[in-house]
Scaffold this active site. Structure first.
Site, PDB file in Angstrom:
ATOM      1  CD  GLU A 188      -3.137  -0.966   2.084  1.00  0.00           C
ATOM      2  OE1 GLU A 188      -2.972  -0.292   3.106  1.00  0.00           O
ATOM      3  OE2 GLU A 188      -4.215  -1.536   1.823  1.00  0.00           O
ATOM      4  CD  GLU A 194      -3.888  -6.138   2.514  1.00  0.00           C
ATOM      5  OE1 GLU A 194      -4.702  -5.389   3.084  1.00  0.00           O
ATOM      6  OE2 GLU A 194      -2.658  -6.009   2.608  1.00  0.00           O
TER       7      GLU A 194
END
Ligand code: P53
Length: 477
Positions: A180, A375
């Site tokens: 991320e 995810e």
């Protein structure tokens, strides 16, 4: 609506995802140095986690014990195998391999631990999928260098990547560089800049400029890692990892549309650089307008071009909506508004399965690269019954709805999707709040927010449901 019984492509990688710091515990074993996450205290949805400078006796640090995967991984991986996992995403804790971060030689005990974990996976035909840096920056790199504000971190990261690639390239094909990487666009919120980049801004420092500088060094480091990986083993696939929360215009008002476009540029330029190998045009204007004199060299730009990623891994939990309020530059804390068409989780995350199909198409149109959903999931409070069951129908519903959209993107829209690894397949410490009770897993871990419990593992209802999803290759949801 008719039930969609179609299957996914035969080689589709069904699995689940975790991260070292959120699951392993054993924070001082095997010669591991401290990670920045070892100094994050317990919070909850109303109280942010604090970041302390040293470990304070009066505070509780959830990552120190986490789910005790470090000692229980054989049992855990056996359960994943029982579900039929084809792959398992985890990260390599940087300070297990380089306890300080700037050493020349790695720590053998740390390397051995991941050999053992990967071998245990491979024993069952489970392919490890590995993130190099999932918020586990060695603390020493913060104390000595100020984190990613310092160019020398590129060299340290490249060394870490090289050691891991050389050691594990026969066991791991799919890698990601920075988890991320774009989560730091919310640089105004205390903690975000620290989590991604280990930066503590000084009084009066321009946080926005710091974020762009750190992100640049990280992108250069990532591009170097891609090249190192391909030199070591041309089969290796090195990807980006982007937090994808699509930002919609709240209405069809042209100003809202233009503003949402701006918001997407602000949040997703990281993926542009990873995938295209150069900065988008708007950024050069933006830096000039802001008067940012960033350290971006010609050699860096060459690196970016030479080290574009092989695929885009991304997380998907929610979408956002935005409304133009008269300010030209998008600001996450000011300009995000509630989307009236979606519901939220107990932590206020907007549940939007259709947004996943949108995201898959958006990435495909923009980069023409394979994608990997690394995810996805819904944090929820679970109840363990007296006979050790968890009836998590809400989690099953969330995942069904998302997998249906994923199926349409793959089978109807032609998106190239490598696999799907829902988040926190074994219960673990929530990153945002530090709570154990914000659970994502198919496997329940008997521990509370303070690390009290037996740490025994139990199969939730979703465990049996997902097992059947995998066995039917997505035909039976
Ligand atoms: P937790 C915010 C928004 C989207 C993804 O989050 C995020 C975050 C940070 O909290 O992080 C990712 O545990 C991250 C994982 C994290 C997971 O989402 O706060 O890659 O480490 O655990 C879920 O509920």
């Amino acid at each position: 609506m008719a039930e969609d019984k179609r299957e996914f492509p035969a080689d589709f990688l069904w699995g689940g995802a975790v991260a070292a710091h959120q699951i392993e515990g054993a924070y001082q074993e095997g010669g591991k140095g401290l990670a920045i996450t070892d100094l994050f205290t317990l919070g909850d949805k109303d109280h942010p986690r604090k970041i302390t400078e040293t470990i304070e006796a009066s505070e509780y640090y959830p990552e120190h014990v986490a789910s005790d995967f470090y000692h229980r991984y054989p049992e855990d991986i056996k359960l994943l195998a029982e579900m039929g996992f084809k792959c398992f995403r985890t990260s390599i804790s940087w300070p297990r391999i380089f306890p300080q971060g700037d050493e020349l030689e790695p720590n053998e005990a740390g390397l051995k631990f991941y050999d053992d974990v990967f071998d245990e996976c491979l024993k069952y035909g489970i392919e490890p999928i590995v993130t190099l840096s999932h918020f586990e920056l060695p603390l020493h790199l913060v104390q000595e260098y100020g984190g990613w504000r310092d160019r020398r971190l590129i060299e340290f990261f490249a060394r870490f990547a090289e050691v891991c690639f050389k050691r594990y390239h026969n066991k791991v094909k799919y890698w990601m560089t920075f988890n991320e990487i774009n989560n730091q666009t919310n640089f105004e919120v205390s903690g975000h800049l620290y989590t991604n980049s280990g930066i503590v801004p000084e009084a009066g420092e321009d946080r926005e400029k710091l974020m762009y500088q750190a992100a640049h060094y990280e992108l250069v480091a990532s591009a170097q890692a891609v090249q190192i990986g391909h030199q070591i083993d041309p089969e290796m696939q090195v990807g980006a990892m982007i937090a994808m929360c699509p930002i919609y215009p709240l209405t069809a008002k042209p100003e809202d549309i233009l503003f949402a476009q701006r918001a997407m540029q602000t949040r997703y330029w990281f993926a542009d650089v990873h995938a295209n190998g150069f900065y988008p045009r708007w950024m050069k204007h933006f830096f000039a307008k802001k008067g940012f004199d960033l350290d971006i060299t010609a050699a860096d730009l060459k690196q970016l071009q030479a080290g574009t990623v092989d695929y885009i891994g991304f997380s998907y939990y929610m979408s956002f909506a935005t409304k133009y309020q008269g300010q030209a530059d998008f600001n996450e804390n000011r300009d995000l508004v509630d989307n009236p068409y979606v519901k939220t989780t107990e932590w206020g995350w907007q549940i939007d399965p259709v947004g996943l199909r949108y995201a898959l198409n958006w990435f495909t149109d923009r980069y023409h690269l394979p994608l990997f959903i690394v995810e996805n999931g819904m944090g929820a409070y679970d109840q363990l019954t007296e006979d050790h069951q968890v009836h998590d129908d809400y989690r099953i519903k969330y995942m069904q709805d998302h997998i249906i959209q994923m199926k349409r993107a793959v089978l109807d829209d032609g998106v190239k999707l490598l696999g799907y690894t829902p988040w926190g397949c074994i219960d673990l410490v929530a990153h945002g709040t530090g709570e154990m009770s914000k659970r994502y897993g198919f496997i329940y871990v008997d521990s509370d927010d303070h690390g009290h419990g037996t740490f025994d593992r139990y199969r939730k209802d979703s465990f049996f449901w997902y097992k059947n999803v995998i066995a039917s290759n997505g035909a039976e949801l």
